[in-house]
Every structure is written in C-alpha cells, then in structure tokens.
Design a protein around this motif. Structure first.
Motif, short mmCIF file in Angstrom:
data_model
loop_
_atom_site.label_atom_id
_atom_site.label_comp_id
_atom_site.label_asym_id
_atom_site.label_seq_id
_atom_site.Cartn_x
_atom_site.Cartn_y
_atom_site.Cartn_z
N UNK A 152 41.97 37.95 10.60
CA UNK A 152 41.75 38.34 12.03
C UNK A 152 42.74 39.62 12.46
N UNK A 153 44.00 39.42 11.93
CA UNK A 153 44.87 40.62 12.26
C UNK A 153 44.31 41.96 11.71
N UNK A 154 43.79 41.89 10.65
CA UNK A 154 43.43 43.16 10.04
C UNK A 154 41.91 43.47 10.62
N UNK A 155 40.92 42.73 11.05
CA UNK A 155 39.83 42.87 11.87
C UNK A 155 40.36 43.71 13.21
N UNK A 156 41.44 42.88 14.01
CA UNK A 156 41.80 43.52 15.21
C UNK A 156 42.37 44.86 14.92
N UNK A 157 43.05 45.15 13.91
CA UNK A 157 43.50 46.53 13.71
C UNK A 157 42.38 47.50 13.49
N UNK A 158 41.51 47.02 12.73
CA UNK A 158 40.24 48.02 12.26
C UNK A 158 39.87 48.44 13.76
N UNK A 159 39.66 47.50 14.59
CA UNK A 159 39.04 47.85 15.86
C UNK A 159 39.72 48.59 16.96
N UNK A 160 41.19 48.30 16.80
CA UNK A 160 42.13 48.99 17.87
C UNK A 160 42.53 50.31 17.43
N UNK A 161 42.24 50.32 16.09
CA UNK A 161 42.94 51.92 15.66
C UNK A 161 41.46 52.63 15.28
N UNK A 162 40.45 52.12 15.68
CA UNK A 162 39.07 53.00 15.55
C UNK A 162 38.95 53.23 13.71
N UNK A 163 38.94 52.36 13.14
CA UNK A 163 38.97 52.42 11.51
C UNK A 163 37.54 51.78 11.11
N UNK A 164 36.75 51.33 12.08
CA UNK A 164 35.29 50.93 11.58
C UNK A 164 34.55 52.06 11.81
N UNK A 165 33.85 52.51 10.59
CA UNK A 165 33.12 53.82 10.60
C UNK A 165 31.73 53.49 11.12
N UNK A 166 31.17 52.23 10.69
CA UNK A 166 29.60 51.90 11.13
C UNK A 166 29.52 50.58 11.45
N UNK A 167 28.64 50.03 12.04
CA UNK A 167 28.22 48.80 12.15
C UNK A 167 26.69 48.58 12.06
N UNK A 168 26.24 47.27 11.64
CA UNK A 168 25.07 47.05 11.63
C UNK A 168 24.27 46.76 13.00
N UNK A 169 23.26 47.42 13.06
CA UNK A 169 22.26 47.27 14.37
C UNK A 169 20.94 46.51 13.90
#
Length: 231
Positions: A152-169
C-alpha cells in the motif's frame, strides 16, 4: 544523426521483431542487442520486449534480470538512458529493481488477449510526451501474469508522485491493483507497460496506431537532449 534504439533479444523473446519495426516506423535507427553481450553498442535508448525470457522459469523476468546485457542496461538507466519494458520487459524491470512492485498471475488465472483501452496518466516521461494527459489509447494486451501488485505504501507513492503512466479503462484485464497498466521511475526515463504498444503502430495490422506515440516520444526526447547538450 538519427537516434538509435536498441531492442534486446533474450532466449524466449517473441516480440523483439515487432519492437524493432515499431522503432523503425517511428524513424529510429534500430540495433538488435543480444542477452549475452554486455555491450550496448552506443544506442541512445533500449526496449526490453515481450515474450517469455528464459521460458519464464523461476519467475517471469527473474533470470533475464541477471543476463550480461541487463547489467549494462541497469547502469545506463541509472545514468538517464531511456528504457522501455513491454510486458515481459516490464517484469524484467521490476525484477531488476528499476521499477517497484511485481507482476503476478492474473487474478482470474486465465490468459488475456484483447484490444485494451488505456488512459494516459503521465506525459512527463521520455516515452509518453507525445500524448495528452487523460488521452485514451487503444493497444493490445496479452498476458497470463500481468497483474501489477505492490504494498500500500508503494501504491500510495505511485499515485501521490504521479508515477502511474497509464491505467486500464473499460475493464481491468488482469486484476492489477488500482487498474495500473504502466508505471515510471521518478526521473521519467524508465517506463514499464504491460500492454503492447508495438502491436499498435500500423492501421493494417493493429487496432490503432496509438502505440507509435511511445516510440516517437523517445525520439523527440533524445532530440531535445541533444540540442541541450550541444548548445
């Protein structure tokens, strides 16, 4: 001089030829890199292609991570070289600790092969600057172990720091946490993506030409870097 993109071939790679063609169509010089050769032969960027490196024995990407070429790629990536890992290449990047988290068995335990809609979340990378934030693109997905997981800490960091490049739609094909399809490192030069942009570069054979944007982006990034360093 036209930028050179190196595409690695591991034992079991099967999308290396497609990645070479995608880079060529984008306008790059293309060099094939061999897993047992640590020399990167002066390339400006590297693509780790899809497939089943070393037969996916032990864990997907776990053996490829220790190949001679990867030792050089890890060093180059830490120095700023753009590196794109596609599907199995994404797994290799996680095993090499260039990206956080892991790719595990799809939550439904079935292989998924379909055209998949993605939403581009981050355009501040070497591989996604040709897109617009929030842009939806259609590229194929084909994996049995494509479920992105992290604590969860890593997932929160990815979201908080804009490190998610793409998500499934319109559906999550593998059960990835937070619908994550692609992530980046903080510097933005390393990107891992589970779907296959190299299979969406020609209208004749792909569901779209949206995937070409990844390869045109890195050429634009490299051209801008060259202008800065030579000015």
């Amino acid at each position: 001089m036209t930028a050179a993109i190196g595409v690695v071939t591991f034992p079991g790679s099967l999308d290396d030829g497609d990645a070479c063609r995608a880079a060529y169509l984008a306008g790059a010089r293309v060099l094939r890199l061999w897993h047992a050769d640590p020399d990167l032969h002066g390339v400006d960027a590297v693509v780790l292609p899809g497939g089943f490196s070393y037969g996916d024995y032990l864990r997907c990407g776990a053996i490829a991570r220790f190949s001679p070429v990867m030792e050089s790629i890890i060093d180059a990536a830490k120095g700023g070289m753009p590196v794109l890992g596609i599907c199995n290449g994404f797994q290799v990047l996680c095993e090499a600790h260039l990206l956080p988290g892991a790719l595990t068995r799809n939550s439904h335990l079935h292989f998924r092969n379909r055209d998949q809609l993605l939403r581009v979340e981050s355009t501040g990378t070497a591989w996604t600057s040709s897109f617009e934030p929030g842009q939806q693109i259609l590229i194929p997905v084909k994996n049995g172990e494509g479920r992105y997981v992290a604590d969860q800490a890593t997932l929160d960091k990815l979201d908080a720091e804009g490190l998610v490049v793409a998500r499934y739609v319109d559906g999550n094909p593998n059960g990835s946490q937070r619908s994550i399809a692609a992530i980046r490192n903080p510097a933005g030069n390393v990107v891992g993506i589970m779907p296959h942009p190299e299979h969406a570069v020609e209208a004749l054979t792909g569901p779209s030409t949206d995937g070409l944007g990844f390869f045109s982006s890195v050429l634009r990034h490299l051209a801008a870097y060259e202008r800065v360093t030579t000015s």
